[in-house]
Design a protein around this motif. Structure first.
Motif, PDB file in Angstrom:
ATOM      1  N   GLY A 120     -10.155   1.850  -2.396  1.00  0.00           N
ATOM      2  CA  GLY A 120      -9.705   2.014  -1.025  1.00  0.00           C
ATOM      3  C   GLY A 120      -8.201   1.824  -0.856  1.00  0.00           C
ATOM      4  N   LEU A 121      -7.532   1.287  -1.881  1.00  0.00           N
ATOM      5  CA  LEU A 121      -6.066   1.155  -1.819  1.00  0.00           C
ATOM      6  C   LEU A 121      -5.494   2.556  -1.581  1.00  0.00           C
ATOM      7  N   LEU A 122      -5.997   3.511  -2.367  1.00  0.00           N
ATOM      8  CA  LEU A 122      -5.947   4.917  -1.989  1.00  0.00           C
ATOM      9  C   LEU A 122      -7.417   5.310  -1.857  1.00  0.00           C
ATOM     10  N   PRO A 123      -7.744   6.249  -0.959  1.00  0.00           N
ATOM     11  CA  PRO A 123      -9.165   6.561  -0.764  1.00  0.00           C
ATOM     12  C   PRO A 123      -9.823   6.988  -2.082  1.00  0.00           C
ATOM     13  N   ASP A 124     -11.084   6.611  -2.258  1.00  0.00           N
ATOM     14  CA  ASP A 124     -11.813   7.007  -3.469  1.00  0.00           C
ATOM     15  C   ASP A 124     -11.936   8.523  -3.593  1.00  0.00           C
ATOM     16  N   THR A 125     -11.791   9.212  -2.475  1.00  0.00           N
ATOM     17  CA  THR A 125     -11.874  10.688  -2.517  1.00  0.00           C
ATOM     18  C   THR A 125     -10.528  11.325  -2.877  1.00  0.00           C
ATOM     19  N   ASP A 155       0.812  -1.222   0.000  1.00  0.00           N
ATOM     20  CA  ASP A 155       0.000   0.000   0.000  1.00  0.00           C
ATOM     21  C   ASP A 155       0.849   1.277   0.000  1.00  0.00           C
ATOM     22  N   ASN A 156       1.828   1.327   0.894  1.00  0.00           N
ATOM     23  CA  ASN A 156       2.612   2.572   1.020  1.00  0.00           C
ATOM     24  C   ASN A 156       3.477   2.824  -0.207  1.00  0.00           C
ATOM     25  N   THR A 157       4.019   1.753  -0.774  1.00  0.00           N
ATOM     26  CA  THR A 157       4.871   1.894  -1.960  1.00  0.00           C
ATOM     27  C   THR A 157       4.039   2.401  -3.132  1.00  0.00           C
ATOM     28  N   ILE A 158       2.841   1.837  -3.305  1.00  0.00           N
ATOM     29  CA  ILE A 158       1.983   2.253  -4.414  1.00  0.00           C
ATOM     30  C   ILE A 158       1.575   3.713  -4.235  1.00  0.00           C
ATOM     31  N   ARG A 159       1.226   4.061  -3.026  1.00  0.00           N
ATOM     32  CA  ARG A 159       0.812   5.440  -2.750  1.00  0.00           C
ATOM     33  C   ARG A 159       1.974   6.409  -3.009  1.00  0.00           C
ATOM     34  N   ALA A 160       3.170   6.013  -2.555  1.00  0.00           N
ATOM     35  CA  ALA A 160       4.337   6.893  -2.733  1.00  0.00           C
ATOM     36  C   ALA A 160       4.583   7.131  -4.220  1.00  0.00           C
ATOM     37  N   PHE A 161       4.476   6.076  -5.030  1.00  0.00           N
ATOM     38  CA  PHE A 161       4.708   6.233  -6.478  1.00  0.00           C
ATOM     39  C   PHE A 161       3.662   7.171  -7.075  1.00  0.00           C
ATOM     40  N   LEU A 162       2.405   6.953  -6.742  1.00  0.00           N
ATOM     41  CA  LEU A 162       1.344   7.767  -7.344  1.00  0.00           C
ATOM     42  C   LEU A 162       1.441   9.222  -6.905  1.00  0.00           C
ATOM     43  N   GLU A 163       1.712   9.434  -5.627  1.00  0.00           N
ATOM     44  CA  GLU A 163       1.738  10.820  -5.152  1.00  0.00           C
ATOM     45  C   GLU A 163       2.998  11.554  -5.597  1.00  0.00           C
ATOM     46  N   SER A 164       4.099  10.814  -5.770  1.00  0.00           N
ATOM     47  CA  SER A 164       5.307  11.521  -6.209  1.00  0.00           C
ATOM     48  C   SER A 164       5.231  11.855  -7.700  1.00  0.00           C
ATOM     49  N   THR A 165       4.489  11.079  -8.470  1.00  0.00           N
ATOM     50  CA  THR A 165       4.392  11.362  -9.913  1.00  0.00           C
ATOM     51  C   THR A 165       3.149  12.177 -10.253  1.00  0.00           C
ATOM     52  N   GLY A 166       2.141  12.132  -9.385  1.00  0.00           N
ATOM     53  CA  GLY A 166       0.881  12.845  -9.664  1.00  0.00           C
ATOM     54  C   GLY A 166       0.031  12.160 -10.721  1.00  0.00           C
ATOM     55  N   THR A 223       9.528   3.695  -8.459  1.00  0.00           N
ATOM     56  CA  THR A 223       9.569   4.942  -7.678  1.00  0.00           C
ATOM     57  C   THR A 223      10.984   5.511  -7.658  1.00  0.00           C
ATOM     58  N   GLU A 224      11.953   4.616  -7.524  1.00  0.00           N
ATOM     59  CA  GLU A 224      13.351   5.052  -7.468  1.00  0.00           C
ATOM     60  C   GLU A 224      13.747   5.852  -8.717  1.00  0.00           C
ATOM     61  N   ARG A 225      13.163   5.487  -9.846  1.00  0.00           N
ATOM     62  CA  ARG A 225      13.553   6.146 -11.113  1.00  0.00           C
ATOM     63  C   ARG A 225      12.429   6.995 -11.687  1.00  0.00           C
ATOM     64  N   SER A 226      11.539   7.469 -10.813  1.00  0.00           N
ATOM     65  CA  SER A 226      10.327   8.110 -11.327  1.00  0.00           C
ATOM     66  C   SER A 226      10.444   9.621 -11.508  1.00  0.00           C
ATOM     67  N   GLN A 227      11.651  10.184 -11.279  1.00  0.00           N
ATOM     68  CA  GLN A 227      11.786  11.645 -11.308  1.00  0.00           C
ATOM     69  C   GLN A 227      11.306  12.249 -12.631  1.00  0.00           C
ATOM     70  N   ARG A 228      11.466  11.502 -13.723  1.00  0.00           N
ATOM     71  CA  ARG A 228      11.114  12.074 -15.041  1.00  0.00           C
ATOM     72  C   ARG A 228       9.617  11.994 -15.325  1.00  0.00           C
ATOM     73  N   ILE A 229       8.877  11.292 -14.459  1.00  0.00           N
ATOM     74  CA  ILE A 229       7.457  11.052 -14.767  1.00  0.00           C
ATOM     75  C   ILE A 229       6.590  12.130 -14.118  1.00  0.00           C
ATOM     76  N   ASP A 230       5.645  12.643 -14.903  1.00  0.00           N
ATOM     77  CA  ASP A 230       4.623  13.487 -14.275  1.00  0.00           C
ATOM     78  C   ASP A 230       3.343  13.412 -15.114  1.00  0.00           C
ATOM     79  N   ALA A 231       2.313  14.058 -14.597  1.00  0.00           N
ATOM     80  CA  ALA A 231       1.033  14.035 -15.302  1.00  0.00           C
ATOM     81  C   ALA A 231       0.828  15.395 -15.961  1.00  0.00           C
ATOM     82  N   PRO A 232       0.848  15.471 -17.308  1.00  0.00           N
ATOM     83  CA  PRO A 232       0.703  16.768 -17.971  1.00  0.00           C
ATOM     84  C   PRO A 232      -0.551  17.517 -17.501  1.00  0.00           C
ATOM     85  N   ALA A 233      -0.393  18.820 -17.318  1.00  0.00           N
ATOM     86  CA  ALA A 233      -1.464  19.633 -16.723  1.00  0.00           C
ATOM     87  C   ALA A 233      -2.739  19.600 -17.573  1.00  0.00           C
TER      88      ALA A 233
END
Ligand code: ADP
Length: 584
Positions: free
Chosen positions: A261-266, A239-250, A342-352
């Motif tokens: 519920g893995l991450l809250p639906d909200t 859970d924490n690893t998945i959340r960290a990846f999603l939140e660090s990349t957006g 996650t370790e190599r995710s610095q280049r990843i983001d979600a275009p605005a």
């Protein structure tokens, strides 16, 4: 370890201590940390349950083997360790097999242990009590099937079953133990060496750096990236690893139903409320423990863009390329793969621009949903009932939600938000009916509850007798029956005779009275306000309860969202159908 002696220690110089197959089996389970067995007793396995209880394991006795099996499968999903189900020979074994096959289909680890009749009679087809070649029957429906022919091999068999059920892609394992082996008396010192501990039952599996780089490059170049979280991601307990990846990349994410519920639906990055648009437009998709099966339109148009590129994380290499081509396979366990990403995710983001488009669609769909939920139809309709449940559950993130039915499943999935991982259990990969009470019991036993099972009236019928089990074990389970009096809906007509139509169930059935027969609390409600009050009271009591909700018999769509799968395309006449329902 010492085998549990069947008889007292003998006096020095007399015959050695002996034990039997039942005791060796329980010793082997105990040694591997098994705490609970779900089952139905009878010849030849009643003593296994007795010995298990005497040895401190919990035995939960059901009224039907498929419910016990479904409970074991759900226990496997919730704990990441195989759930155990005990069945009697032939008919009991076959009843349990439905759940074993369903567990395998859903990638849940489970072991069905079944007693079987005398081998030398069965194999010559001489007509034994409950004669059946169970090993052969189980093979096509399980990840693996084994038979134990000697007491001394029981420990090996249990270890093998645990290893196979848990490692790689989890699944159901069948273990056949003939009555003669369970009853065979052996020296305790022979038995003592049989049980063995399975070390690291599901070892970590790391992806290669080249595979990770390939995936990162694809994601970094995406204009409209999307992450799909499946129940494999929930199962992985990362859970924490998945959340960290999603939140660090957006990155925007879409949870499949049991990943809710893995991450809250909200969570602001969830695009569940813009599902169709996200699938149709995404250009690079990261699948995390989700198969491109029918539930995801096989990865093809019209659900997906023809140019979409898939990155897939899965523990089973054979899953890759089973549907749409996989541009970047990531074979490994989800925790290890997500950590490497996650370790190599610095280049990843979600275009605005993409985020903005999704947010706009989410807001529009949320408005439509709010209008549907606010409409106070009389008689009560699905949306009115679900609004009341949603309001109560909003303040109870600890509640496990079990959900099955057609409309009851489709609409609940969209309306009821989940806030915690592995708190939603539903019909799963097969869309099967009958998991309800088994899953609810497992959630109460393994997770401690409380549980709310949201059931269509037809779906509930498949496992309704387990209300007695729920009451007998005093489990904190509240069953909500969305009762529109039919399969799909309750207003089916039979123009040919006085018999009810194929989709008609007993009009005005009082399911609340079923639980009262076993000492539970029954509620009968007809408005959202009554439903909200009953659910609040039932949850606060912590006791078994059933709320029968009167729903308009004309509300509901034939086959729910799956009308297109009916071979003739025949469905209820349009004037009888409720307003079209979109997935979003
Ligand atoms: P959903 O129905 O939610 O889309 P599926 O059941 O189709 O999910 O997919 C689950 C996938 O997760 C399976 O392909 C399975 O092999 C995979 N899986 C299960 N556990 C793990 C794990 N620990 N690591 C990686 N993949 C896993």
């Amino acid at each position: 370890m010492n085998a549990t002696p069947l008889i007292d220690e003998p006096a020095p110089g007399t015959a050695s201590t002996v034990t039997d197959g039942c005791h060796v089996l329980v010793d082997a389970l105990k040694l591997n940390g098994v705490e609970t067995i779900y089952g139905v007793v009878g010849i030849p396995i009643t003593d296994v349950a007795r010995v298990a209880q005497a040895e401190g394991l919990r035995y939960i006795g059901f009224r039907h083997e498929s419910d016990a099996g479904h409970a074991a499968a759900a226990a496997g999903f919730l704990t990441k360790r195989p759930g155990f189900c005990l069945t009697v020979s032939a008919p009991g074994f076959l009843n349990g097999l439905v759940a074993l096959a369903n567990a395998t289909t859903n990638c849940f680890p489970m072991v069905q242990i079944s007693g079987s009749s005398e081998r030398h009679i069965v194999d010559l087809q001489r007509g034994d009590y409950e004669e059946m070649d169970q090993l052969a029957a189980a093979k096509p429906f399980a990840k693996a099937a084994f038979r134990v022919n000697r007491v001394a091999d029981i420990g090996l068999a249990v270890a093998r079953a645990i290893r196979v059920a848990s490692s790689g892609r989890p699944g159901g394992v069948y273990l056949d133990i003939p009555a003669a082996v369970l009853g065979e008396v052996v020296d305790a010192d022979v038995a003592a060496v049989s049980p063995r501990t399975v070390v690291d039952a599901a070892p970590e599996q790391f992806p290669s750096p080249a595979a990770v780089d390939r995936a990162v490059s694809l994601l970094a170049g995406a204009e409209r990236p999307l992450v799909v979280l499946g129940k494999g991601a929930a199962y992985a307990q990362a859970d924490n690893t998945i959340r960290a990846f999603l939140e660090s990349t957006g990155l925007p994410f879409l949870p499949m139903s049991m990943a809710k519920g893995l991450l809250p639906d909200t969570h602001p990055q969830s695009v569940a409320a813009a599902r169709s648009m996200a699938l149709r437009n995404a250009d690079v998709v990261l699948l995390v423990g989700a198969r491109l099966n029918w539930l995801l339109g096989h990865g093809e148009p019209p659900q997906w863009s023809p140019d979409v590129k898939f990155i897939q994380i899965d523990i089973d290499p054979g899953e890759l390329d089973s549907n749409a081509p996989i541009a970047a396979p990531l074979v490994g366990d989800i925790g290890s793969v997500m950590a490497a990403l996650t370790e190599r995710s610095q280049r990843i983001d979600a275009p605005a621009r993409w985020r903005g488009q999704l947010a706009e669609r989410k807001a529009r769909n949320a408005e439509t949903m709010a209008k549907r939920l606010a409409a106070d139809a009389q008689p009560m309709r699905f949306y009115g009932a679900l609004r009341a449940i949603r309001e109560v559950l909003h303040d109870r993130p600890d509640v496990y939600v079990v959900n099955e039915g057609a409309n009851a499943l489709d609409l609940t999935r969209n309306v009821i938000d989940m806030a915690r991982p592995r708190h939603r259990l539903d019909s799963g990969t097969w869309g099967v009916m009958g998991i309800g009470m088994g899953y609810a019991i497992a959630a109460a036993v393994e997770g401690g509850g409380p549980v709310v099972a949201i059931e269509g009236d037809s779906a509930f019928g498949f496992s309704a007798m387990e209300l007695e089990t729920i009451c007998r074990y005093r489990l904190p389970v509240v069953v909500v029956v969305l009762n529109n009096g039919g399969v799909y809906r309750g207003d089916g007509q039979n123009p040919a005779s006085a018999d009810p139509s194929p989709t008609t169930l007993m009009p005005a059935a009082r399911h609340d009275r079923l639980i009262e027969a076993f000492g539970g609390t029954g509620y009968h409600v007809a408005t959202p306000a009554e439903l909200g009050a009953a659910l609040t009271e039932a949850l606060a009591s912590g006791r078994p309860a059933l709320i029968d909700c009167v729903i308009d018999p004309a509300d509901g769509t034939e086959s729910g969202h799956l009308t297109h799968l009916n071979p003739t395309g025949v469905t209820a006449p349009p004037e009888l159908s409720s307003a079209p329902i979109t997935k979003e």
